[in-house]
Design a protein around this motif. Sequence first.
Motif, PDB file in Angstrom:
ATOM      1  N   SER A   1      -5.212   8.659   0.294  1.00 48.00           N
ATOM      2  CA  SER A   1      -3.861   8.468   0.808  1.00 48.00           C
ATOM      3  C   SER A   1      -3.497   9.555   1.809  1.00 48.00           C
ATOM      4  O   SER A   1      -4.024  10.670   1.761  1.00 48.00           O
ATOM      5  CB  SER A   1      -2.840   8.495  -0.331  1.00 48.00           C
ATOM      6  OG  SER A   1      -3.095   7.497  -1.294  1.00 48.00           O
TER       7      SER A   1
ATOM      8  N   VAL B   1      -8.256   5.986  -4.725  1.00 45.06           N
ATOM      9  CA  VAL B   1      -7.604   5.708  -3.446  1.00 45.06           C
ATOM     10  C   VAL B   1      -7.495   6.991  -2.619  1.00 45.06           C
ATOM     11  O   VAL B   1      -7.193   8.060  -3.156  1.00 45.06           O
ATOM     12  CB  VAL B   1      -6.190   5.124  -3.664  1.00 45.06           C
ATOM     13  CG1 VAL B   1      -5.488   4.881  -2.338  1.00 45.06           C
ATOM     14  CG2 VAL B   1      -6.252   3.843  -4.476  1.00 45.06           C
TER      15      VAL B   1
ATOM     16  N   SER C   1      -2.307   3.762  -7.145  1.00 42.76           N
ATOM     17  CA  SER C   1      -1.581   2.785  -6.355  1.00 42.76           C
ATOM     18  C   SER C   1      -0.425   2.279  -7.213  1.00 42.76           C
ATOM     19  O   SER C   1      -0.309   2.627  -8.386  1.00 42.76           O
ATOM     20  CB  SER C   1      -2.494   1.626  -5.937  1.00 42.76           C
ATOM     21  OG  SER C   1      -2.857   0.854  -7.073  1.00 42.76           O
TER      22      SER C   1
ATOM     23  N   LEU D   1       0.803  -1.217   0.000  1.00 38.24           N
ATOM     24  CA  LEU D   1       0.000   0.000   0.000  1.00 38.24           C
ATOM     25  C   LEU D   1       0.838   1.270   0.000  1.00 38.24           C
ATOM     26  O   LEU D   1       0.301   2.367   0.018  1.00 38.24           O
ATOM     27  CB  LEU D   1      -0.934   0.004   1.219  1.00 38.24           C
ATOM     28  CG  LEU D   1      -1.889  -1.175   1.330  1.00 38.24           C
ATOM     29  CD1 LEU D   1      -2.754  -1.024   2.574  1.00 38.24           C
ATOM     30  CD2 LEU D   1      -2.744  -1.317   0.085  1.00 38.24           C
TER      31      LEU D   1
ATOM     32  N   SER E   1       3.292   4.024  -1.674  1.00 37.94           N
ATOM     33  CA  SER E   1       3.672   4.605  -2.971  1.00 37.94           C
ATOM     34  C   SER E   1       4.591   5.785  -2.718  1.00 37.94           C
ATOM     35  O   SER E   1       4.490   6.451  -1.680  1.00 37.94           O
ATOM     36  CB  SER E   1       2.438   5.084  -3.742  1.00 37.94           C
ATOM     37  OG  SER E   1       1.555   4.027  -4.038  1.00 37.94           O
TER      38      SER E   1
ATOM     39  N   ASN F   1      -6.620  10.106  -4.883  1.00 38.13           N
ATOM     40  CA  ASN F   1      -5.861   9.761  -6.083  1.00 38.13           C
ATOM     41  C   ASN F   1      -6.735   8.941  -7.020  1.00 38.13           C
ATOM     42  O   ASN F   1      -7.399   7.987  -6.590  1.00 38.13           O
ATOM     43  CB  ASN F   1      -4.627   8.945  -5.707  1.00 38.13           C
ATOM     44  CG  ASN F   1      -3.739   9.657  -4.711  1.00 38.13           C
ATOM     45  OD1 ASN F   1      -2.810  10.346  -5.068  1.00 38.13           O
ATOM     46  ND2 ASN F   1      -4.036   9.490  -3.417  1.00 38.13           N
TER      47      ASN F   1
ATOM     48  N   HIS G   1      -9.246   2.171  -0.333  1.00 34.71           N
ATOM     49  CA  HIS G   1      -9.406   1.867  -1.756  1.00 34.71           C
ATOM     50  C   HIS G   1     -10.896   1.799  -2.086  1.00 34.71           C
ATOM     51  O   HIS G   1     -11.595   0.888  -1.647  1.00 34.71           O
ATOM     52  CB  HIS G   1      -8.733   0.536  -2.095  1.00 34.71           C
ATOM     53  CG  HIS G   1      -7.240   0.579  -2.031  1.00 34.71           C
ATOM     54  ND1 HIS G   1      -6.433   0.520  -3.151  1.00 34.71           N
ATOM     55  CD2 HIS G   1      -6.405   0.697  -0.975  1.00 34.71           C
ATOM     56  CE1 HIS G   1      -5.171   0.574  -2.796  1.00 34.71           C
ATOM     57  NE2 HIS G   1      -5.118   0.690  -1.474  1.00 34.71           N
TER      58      HIS G   1
ATOM     59  N   ARG H   1       3.706   8.172   0.447  1.00 36.34           N
ATOM     60  CA  ARG H   1       2.328   8.190   0.926  1.00 36.34           C
ATOM     61  C   ARG H   1       1.841   6.770   1.203  1.00 36.34           C
ATOM     62  O   ARG H   1       2.335   5.796   0.610  1.00 36.34           O
ATOM     63  CB  ARG H   1       1.389   8.879  -0.072  1.00 36.34           C
ATOM     64  CG  ARG H   1       1.397   8.286  -1.466  1.00 36.34           C
ATOM     65  CD  ARG H   1       0.585   9.135  -2.444  1.00 36.34           C
ATOM     66  NE  ARG H   1       0.742   8.716  -3.812  1.00 36.34           N
ATOM     67  CZ  ARG H   1      -0.039   7.821  -4.421  1.00 36.34           C
ATOM     68  NH1 ARG H   1      -1.049   7.277  -3.763  1.00 36.34           N
ATOM     69  NH2 ARG H   1       0.169   7.496  -5.672  1.00 36.34           N
TER      70      ARG H   1
ATOM     71  N   TYR I   1      -4.596  13.792  -8.772  1.00 33.66           N
ATOM     72  CA  TYR I   1      -4.855  13.757  -7.336  1.00 33.66           C
ATOM     73  C   TYR I   1      -5.156  15.166  -6.859  1.00 33.66           C
ATOM     74  O   TYR I   1      -4.800  16.158  -7.490  1.00 33.66           O
ATOM     75  CB  TYR I   1      -3.658  13.177  -6.565  1.00 33.66           C
ATOM     76  CG  TYR I   1      -2.517  14.147  -6.366  1.00 33.66           C
ATOM     77  CD1 TYR I   1      -2.456  14.963  -5.235  1.00 33.66           C
ATOM     78  CD2 TYR I   1      -1.513  14.280  -7.313  1.00 33.66           C
ATOM     79  CE1 TYR I   1      -1.424  15.862  -5.058  1.00 33.66           C
ATOM     80  CE2 TYR I   1      -0.483  15.168  -7.146  1.00 33.66           C
ATOM     81  CZ  TYR I   1      -0.437  15.957  -6.012  1.00 33.66           C
ATOM     82  OH  TYR I   1       0.578  16.865  -5.845  1.00 33.66           O
TER      83      TYR I   1
ATOM     84  N   ASN J   1      -1.475   4.409   1.009  1.00 35.39           N
ATOM     85  CA  ASN J   1      -2.782   4.298   0.372  1.00 35.39           C
ATOM     86  C   ASN J   1      -3.723   3.588   1.341  1.00 35.39           C
ATOM     87  O   ASN J   1      -3.753   2.366   1.422  1.00 35.39           O
ATOM     88  CB  ASN J   1      -2.659   3.537  -0.942  1.00 35.39           C
ATOM     89  CG  ASN J   1      -1.677   4.210  -1.882  1.00 35.39           C
ATOM     90  OD1 ASN J   1      -1.672   5.431  -2.025  1.00 35.39           O
ATOM     91  ND2 ASN J   1      -0.816   3.419  -2.523  1.00 35.39           N
TER      92      ASN J   1
END
Length: 200
Positions: free
Chosen positions: A64, A62, A108, A26, A28, A102, A56, A51, A118, A53
């Motif tokens: 974040s 997502v 993701s 998760l 990123s 996002n 979901h 970040r 985003y 995530n």
Amino acid sequence: MLRLYALLCAGCFLIQCVTARAQSPLFSHAIGGGLFSTHNFLGGGIVYSPRLNMIHFSGKSVISAGVQLGLGTSIGDNYNSNTGGNSTSIFMANVPFLLTWNYGNAASRKDFTKWGFYAGAGYGFQNSTRSVEFVDDEEVTTNQVHVSGVALGTGIRFPVSHHSFGVSFSYLFNNNQYNPDIHGIAGVAVSYNIGVKNTR
């Protein structure tokens, strides 16, 4: 002190993110370069954006939590007045903590859609210095830049040769009274989204 506090907060967050990356898909992150500008100030440096995530909604949507850590220097003598001269360290740190939505590309690490974006908000700090050639006793002006307040961020993400890149925009409002001549700091950055490869 504000500069140290901001860096300590960012450091703690980065340590948590690195640990999370080793344990969960998760995580990123992106790295690139950016410019930061406001009244009588221009700075530039490296921008690293880790970040988590957390929520979901779908494979392309997502929520974040993360930080867009900008570390660099002030550029040139950007504060000019009438007489004299004074300058100090050119170090700069821009640290906004953001909650973002996002969508699409790089939402993701496994999202391979062609385009994405985003948008989010949070709270941030800017600590730096600027060259001051003259300070009027009747003005509340200083060569130190200590800005903190509400932070906004948005950007687009897109594929280039099967990899993901992004262009981001940010604005940090100045909600304290240390620099009354600074209403806020605008930033723009170009980043590479690490670990995201587009196959379409």
